[in-house]
Motif scaffolding. Structure first.
Motif, PDB file in Angstrom:
ATOM      1  N   PHE A 202     -13.191 -16.617 -19.930  1.00 54.61           N
ATOM      2  CA  PHE A 202     -11.956 -16.391 -20.676  1.00 54.61           C
ATOM      3  C   PHE A 202     -11.420 -17.717 -21.206  1.00 54.61           C
ATOM      4  CE2 PHE A 202      -7.414 -15.281 -21.081  1.00 54.61           C
ATOM      5  CZ  PHE A 202      -7.509 -14.075 -21.750  1.00 54.61           C
ATOM      6  N   SER A 203     -11.367 -18.738 -20.348  1.00 49.73           N
ATOM      7  CA  SER A 203     -10.880 -20.056 -20.773  1.00 49.73           C
ATOM      8  C   SER A 203     -11.784 -20.666 -21.831  1.00 49.73           C
ATOM      9  CB  SER A 203     -10.798 -20.987 -19.564  1.00 49.73           C
ATOM     10  OG  SER A 203      -9.847 -20.531 -18.635  1.00 49.73           O
ATOM     11  N   GLN A 204     -13.087 -20.463 -21.693  1.00 58.95           N
ATOM     12  CA  GLN A 204     -14.026 -21.004 -22.679  1.00 58.95           C
ATOM     13  C   GLN A 204     -13.778 -20.426 -24.065  1.00 58.95           C
ATOM     14  OE1 GLN A 204     -17.824 -20.103 -20.911  1.00 58.95           O
ATOM     15  NE2 GLN A 204     -17.624 -21.694 -19.339  1.00 58.95           N
ATOM     16  N   ALA A 205     -13.427 -19.138 -24.118  1.00 55.44           N
ATOM     17  CA  ALA A 205     -13.149 -18.519 -25.410  1.00 55.44           C
ATOM     18  C   ALA A 205     -11.924 -19.153 -26.065  1.00 55.44           C
ATOM     19  CB  ALA A 205     -12.954 -17.016 -25.246  1.00 55.44           C
ATOM     20  N   PHE A 206     -10.874 -19.404 -25.277  1.00 58.08           N
ATOM     21  CA  PHE A 206      -9.677 -20.039 -25.832  1.00 58.08           C
ATOM     22  C   PHE A 206      -9.958 -21.487 -26.235  1.00 58.08           C
ATOM     23  CE2 PHE A 206      -7.335 -16.415 -24.265  1.00 58.08           C
ATOM     24  CZ  PHE A 206      -6.305 -16.296 -25.176  1.00 58.08           C
ATOM     25  N   ASN A 207     -10.789 -22.172 -25.478  1.00 52.33           N
ATOM     26  CA  ASN A 207     -11.168 -23.525 -25.882  1.00 52.33           C
ATOM     27  C   ASN A 207     -11.940 -23.505 -27.194  1.00 52.33           C
ATOM     28  OD1 ASN A 207     -10.552 -25.878 -23.860  1.00 52.33           O
ATOM     29  ND2 ASN A 207     -11.019 -24.129 -22.563  1.00 52.33           N
ATOM     30  N   ALA A 208     -12.797 -22.509 -27.359  1.00 53.01           N
ATOM     31  CA  ALA A 208     -13.535 -22.380 -28.611  1.00 53.01           C
ATOM     32  C   ALA A 208     -12.591 -22.100 -29.774  1.00 53.01           C
ATOM     33  CB  ALA A 208     -14.576 -21.262 -28.493  1.00 53.01           C
ATOM     34  N   PHE A 209     -11.556 -21.284 -29.527  1.00 54.13           N
ATOM     35  CA  PHE A 209     -10.558 -21.050 -30.576  1.00 54.13           C
ATOM     36  C   PHE A 209      -9.819 -22.341 -30.906  1.00 54.13           C
ATOM     37  CE2 PHE A 209      -6.115 -20.180 -31.695  1.00 54.13           C
ATOM     38  CZ  PHE A 209      -6.304 -19.495 -32.884  1.00 54.13           C
ATOM     39  N   ALA A 210      -9.424 -23.081 -29.877  1.00 52.85           N
ATOM     40  CA  ALA A 210      -8.717 -24.348 -30.111  1.00 52.85           C
ATOM     41  C   ALA A 210      -9.548 -25.298 -30.951  1.00 52.85           C
ATOM     42  CB  ALA A 210      -8.358 -24.990 -28.775  1.00 52.85           C
ATOM     43  N   ASP A 211     -10.855 -25.276 -30.769  1.00 56.43           N
ATOM     44  CA  ASP A 211     -11.745 -26.160 -31.542  1.00 56.43           C
ATOM     45  C   ASP A 211     -11.781 -25.797 -33.017  1.00 56.43           C
ATOM     46  OD1 ASP A 211     -12.394 -27.602 -29.271  1.00 56.43           O
ATOM     47  OD2 ASP A 211     -14.254 -26.512 -28.880  1.00 56.43           O
ATOM     48  N   LEU A 212     -11.365 -24.576 -33.363  1.00 56.61           N
ATOM     49  CA  LEU A 212     -11.346 -24.166 -34.767  1.00 56.61           C
ATOM     50  C   LEU A 212     -10.159 -24.748 -35.527  1.00 56.61           C
ATOM     51  CD1 LEU A 212     -12.116 -20.334 -34.363  1.00 56.61           C
ATOM     52  CD2 LEU A 212     -13.731 -22.121 -35.031  1.00 56.61           C
ATOM     53  N   VAL A 213      -9.148 -25.220 -34.788  1.00 54.06           N
ATOM     54  CA  VAL A 213      -7.891 -25.667 -35.398  1.00 54.06           C
ATOM     55  C   VAL A 213      -7.975 -27.157 -35.733  1.00 54.06           C
ATOM     56  CG1 VAL A 213      -5.391 -25.769 -35.109  1.00 54.06           C
ATOM     57  CG2 VAL A 213      -6.701 -23.967 -33.965  1.00 54.06           C
ATOM     58  N   PRO A 214      -7.567 -27.558 -36.933  1.00 52.96           N
ATOM     59  CA  PRO A 214      -7.584 -28.988 -37.278  1.00 52.96           C
ATOM     60  C   PRO A 214      -6.796 -29.826 -36.276  1.00 52.96           C
ATOM     61  CG  PRO A 214      -7.185 -27.655 -39.236  1.00 52.96           C
ATOM     62  CD  PRO A 214      -7.117 -26.723 -38.065  1.00 52.96           C
ATOM     63  N   LYS A 215      -7.209 -31.060 -36.089  1.00 55.11           N
ATOM     64  CA  LYS A 215      -6.556 -31.949 -35.128  1.00 55.11           C
ATOM     65  C   LYS A 215      -5.068 -32.105 -35.452  1.00 55.11           C
ATOM     66  CE  LYS A 215      -6.971 -36.536 -33.013  1.00 55.11           C
ATOM     67  NZ  LYS A 215      -7.719 -37.823 -32.990  1.00 55.11           N
ATOM     68  N   GLY A 216      -4.249 -31.989 -34.410  1.00 53.82           N
ATOM     69  CA  GLY A 216      -2.814 -32.150 -34.575  1.00 53.82           C
ATOM     70  C   GLY A 216      -2.093 -30.914 -35.054  1.00 53.82           C
ATOM     71  N   GLN A 217      -2.830 -29.811 -35.254  1.00 56.79           N
ATOM     72  CA  GLN A 217      -2.223 -28.601 -35.812  1.00 56.79           C
ATOM     73  C   GLN A 217      -2.186 -27.448 -34.806  1.00 56.79           C
ATOM     74  OE1 GLN A 217      -0.827 -28.746 -39.041  1.00 56.79           O
ATOM     75  NE2 GLN A 217      -1.297 -30.877 -38.542  1.00 56.79           N
ATOM     76  N   LEU A 218      -2.397 -27.765 -33.524  1.00 58.85           N
ATOM     77  CA  LEU A 218      -2.361 -26.737 -32.488  1.00 58.85           C
ATOM     78  C   LEU A 218      -1.157 -26.936 -31.583  1.00 58.85           C
ATOM     79  CD1 LEU A 218      -3.741 -24.352 -31.003  1.00 58.85           C
ATOM     80  CD2 LEU A 218      -4.921 -26.065 -29.595  1.00 58.85           C
ATOM     81  N   PHE A 219      -0.321 -25.902 -31.469  1.00 64.84           N
ATOM     82  CA  PHE A 219       0.816 -25.901 -30.557  1.00 64.84           C
ATOM     83  C   PHE A 219       0.424 -25.117 -29.310  1.00 64.84           C
ATOM     84  CE2 PHE A 219       2.583 -26.870 -34.612  1.00 64.84           C
ATOM     85  CZ  PHE A 219       3.731 -27.615 -34.383  1.00 64.84           C
ATOM     86  N   VAL A 220       0.730 -25.650 -28.132  1.00 63.51           N
ATOM     87  CA  VAL A 220       0.340 -24.989 -26.887  1.00 63.51           C
ATOM     88  C   VAL A 220       1.509 -24.965 -25.913  1.00 63.51           C
ATOM     89  CG1 VAL A 220      -2.098 -25.588 -27.135  1.00 63.51           C
ATOM     90  CG2 VAL A 220      -0.576 -27.120 -25.883  1.00 63.51           C
ATOM     91  N   GLN A 221       1.582 -23.897 -25.131  1.00 65.17           N
ATOM     92  CA  GLN A 221       2.575 -23.817 -24.071  1.00 65.17           C
ATOM     93  C   GLN A 221       2.340 -24.978 -23.108  1.00 65.17           C
ATOM     94  OE1 GLN A 221       2.576 -22.959 -20.625  1.00 65.17           O
ATOM     95  NE2 GLN A 221       4.809 -22.813 -20.575  1.00 65.17           N
ATOM     96  N   GLU A 222       3.397 -25.628 -22.668  1.00 64.26           N
ATOM     97  CA  GLU A 222       3.285 -26.930 -22.021  1.00 64.26           C
ATOM     98  C   GLU A 222       2.464 -26.926 -20.738  1.00 64.26           C
ATOM     99  OE1 GLU A 222       7.016 -28.547 -20.736  1.00 64.26           O
ATOM    100  OE2 GLU A 222       7.834 -26.598 -20.213  1.00 64.26           O
ATOM    101  N   ASP A 223       2.311 -25.786 -20.070  1.00 64.91           N
ATOM    102  CA  ASP A 223       1.569 -25.751 -18.820  1.00 64.91           C
ATOM    103  C   ASP A 223       0.075 -25.495 -19.012  1.00 64.91           C
ATOM    104  OD1 ASP A 223       3.890 -26.189 -17.351  1.00 64.91           O
ATOM    105  OD2 ASP A 223       4.327 -24.044 -17.225  1.00 64.91           O
ATOM    106  N   LEU A 224      -0.368 -25.254 -20.233  1.00 62.75           N
ATOM    107  CA  LEU A 224      -1.771 -24.933 -20.454  1.00 62.75           C
ATOM    108  C   LEU A 224      -2.632 -26.195 -20.460  1.00 62.75           C
ATOM    109  CD1 LEU A 224      -1.562 -22.192 -23.240  1.00 62.75           C
ATOM    110  CD2 LEU A 224      -1.732 -21.895 -20.764  1.00 62.75           C
ATOM    111  N   PRO A 225      -3.863 -26.104 -19.945  1.00 64.10           N
ATOM    112  CA  PRO A 225      -4.765 -27.262 -19.895  1.00 64.10           C
ATOM    113  C   PRO A 225      -5.483 -27.499 -21.214  1.00 64.10           C
ATOM    114  CG  PRO A 225      -5.834 -25.380 -18.891  1.00 64.10           C
ATOM    115  CD  PRO A 225      -4.449 -24.911 -19.280  1.00 64.10           C
ATOM    116  N   LEU A 226      -4.720 -27.622 -22.277  1.00 63.44           N
ATOM    117  CA  LEU A 226      -5.265 -27.821 -23.614  1.00 63.44           C
ATOM    118  C   LEU A 226      -4.549 -28.973 -24.299  1.00 63.44           C
ATOM    119  CD1 LEU A 226      -5.327 -24.095 -24.833  1.00 63.44           C
ATOM    120  CD2 LEU A 226      -7.342 -25.451 -24.243  1.00 63.44           C
ATOM    121  N   ALA A 227      -5.281 -29.675 -25.145  1.00 66.93           N
ATOM    122  CA  ALA A 227      -4.660 -30.727 -25.952  1.00 66.93           C
ATOM    123  C   ALA A 227      -3.957 -30.090 -27.138  1.00 66.93           C
ATOM    124  CB  ALA A 227      -5.722 -31.706 -26.431  1.00 66.93           C
TER     125      ALA A 227
END
Length: 449
Positions: A202-227
């Motif tokens: 499940f986490s891998q799928a969300f990481n793969a989605f995050a990789d689709l977003v241009p750098k600096g253009q992803l907003f994440v809930q502060e507790d998530l382990p994502l840049a």
């Protein structure tokens, strides 16, 4: 948006909230729409009134077959439709072009600035708030929503095509089809364990989605382990709410963003989870150039989404809350909102479990979440697309709820059982057909008042 060579479209599962929005988009473009779903609904009735031709029979309808031509008809299908469905087999075995809903959505949005909202919870609320802010700011935007936005009484709103707002659905890894220019991830609580066998997948799928977003253009809930640009309530969040209070049934707060700060914002949806969703929309709207003054105006006039903490008052002191929550984390968030806005009021929750697999996979978590409420009335489980799993049903879940506060009831028993509960706050909760029962309960409460 991408021009379509097809002049007619057949939507398999047209009554779904996401499919019906795409059908509305196609009709707005002047194309003919046909569709199948298993039963009539408010959504299909409205589509028919707008010009769609819809069948509810699994028997191939000659009246429709004579109107569709494989040379100019595109078939759009959703995974909720079984491979054994006669319409699905007919199109697969014929010469029709067939694509999944997610692929079609990606095609529609690929030539726009695509603003995608992902997350186990909060997609519909966040995307609806974001769309409303952009629409109020007179942006050129089209929104495909996973719920009926009350400001527009629709799940499809369009006043231009420069930007699109879409929900990035994790089910069946559909969100990996999109091409987001700006995105957010609201949450990553495991779900759909029939698709994702482990939390890691499940986490891998969300990481793969995050990789689709241009750098600096992803907003994440502060507790998530994502840049990404962090959103939340702590001092470390780049987009954050401070000085939060509740006044006259609405949140009042100040906001800090990378583009600046604003004071005395108002937002009317109860629950910190909804306020967090609003912050996501604030960050994304500011990022595409909407001023904080325009954002504040949009938040103040946002009236909500059907079945997302919808509050109605009956008589002098009875509150009815209608909500789509169908995961333990969503029930926890719902309870937090009830406890914050109605802290001293007795409550009873009417909950309809959704999917055999989800109920089985999260049985103990559901029991713990439901046990927070004063009284629990469980409706029979709503199976949706699934076949029964032996031993898994509402009675099984009821036995896990401690405190002898829960019981299983039939829909026709609800008025009597709600009356016996003697609660000030009644909650009608679930993702199945429980929403169709709400008008009857409202009428009963009005009569009792």
């Amino acid at each position: 948006m991408t021009a379509e060579k097809h002049t007619s479209f057949f939507f398999l599962g047209i009554g779904g909230i996401g499919m019906s929005a795409l059908a509305r988009y196609v009709m707005a473009k002047g194309h003919k729409v046909f569709g199948y779903d298993k039963a009539p609904s408010v959504l299909t009735d409205r589509l028919i009134s707008e010009g769609a031709s819809i069948t509810y029979s699994t028997h191939l309808d000659p009246a429709i077959l004579t109107l569709i031509d494989a040379r100019n008809t595109l078939v759009v299908w959703t995974p909720a439709i079984s491979e054994e469905n006669p319409w699905k087999r007919y199109f697969d075995q014929g010469s029709f072009a067939c694509i999944k809903r997610a692929t079609f959505l990606a095609r529609v949005t690929q030539d726009t600035q695509c603003l995608a909202v992902a997350g186990t919870h909060g997609k519909t609320t966040t995307s609806s708030i974001l769309a409303h802010i952009l629409l109020e700011a007179k942006c050129s935007v089209t929104a495909f929503l996973g719920g009926i936005a009350q400001n527009y009484q629709s799940n499809f709103v369009s006043q231009g095509t420069n930007m699109t707002v879409v929900e990035a659905d994790e089910f069946d890894r559909s969100f990996l089809q999109l091409h987001p220019d700006l995105a957010c991830i609201t949450s990553m609580d495991p779900d759909h364990l029939d698709i994702y066998p482990t939390p890691e997948s499940f986490s891998q799928a969300f990481n793969a989605f995050a990789d689709l977003v241009p750098k600096g253009q992803l907003f994440v809930q502060e507790d998530l382990p994502l840049a990404g640009v962090k959103v939340g309530f702590s001092d470390q969040a780049a987009v954050r709410a401070i000085n939060i209070g509740v006044d006259q049934g609405a949140y009042r707060f100040d906001v800090v963003t990378p583009q600046g700060a604003a004071q005395a914002l108002s937002f009317g949806m109860p629950g910190r989870h909804n306020l967090s969703n609003a912050l996501m929309a604030v960050g994304m709207a500011a990022s595409v150039g909407v001023s904080l003054a325009q954002i504040a105006a949009g938040l103040a006039t946002f009236t909500g989404i059907q079945r997302r903490f919808n509050v109605s008052k009956h008589g002098h002191d009875h509150i009815l809350i209608d909500d789509y929550a169908h995961h333990p984390t969503e029930l926890d968030a719902l309870y937090q909102g009830v406890n914050e806005f109605y802290p001293k009021a007795a409550n009873v929750i009417v909950f309809q479990p959704h999917l055999y697999s989800r109920t089985r996979d999260f049985g103990p978590e559901f029991a713990k979440s439901l046990a927070q409420f004063d009284r629990v009335l469980l409706l029979p489980l709503y199976p949706a697309r699934e076949r029964p799993i032996r031993g898994v049903d509402s009675e099984w879940l009821c036995r896990q709820i401690p405190g002898q506060k829960a019981q299983v009831v039939l829909p026709q028993q609800l008025p009597e059982m709600i009356q016996k509960a003697q609660a000030k706050v009644t909650l009608m909760v679930g993702a199945g057909d429980i929403g169709t029962m709400v008008p009857k309960i409202k009428t009963y409460l009005d009569h009792e008042a």
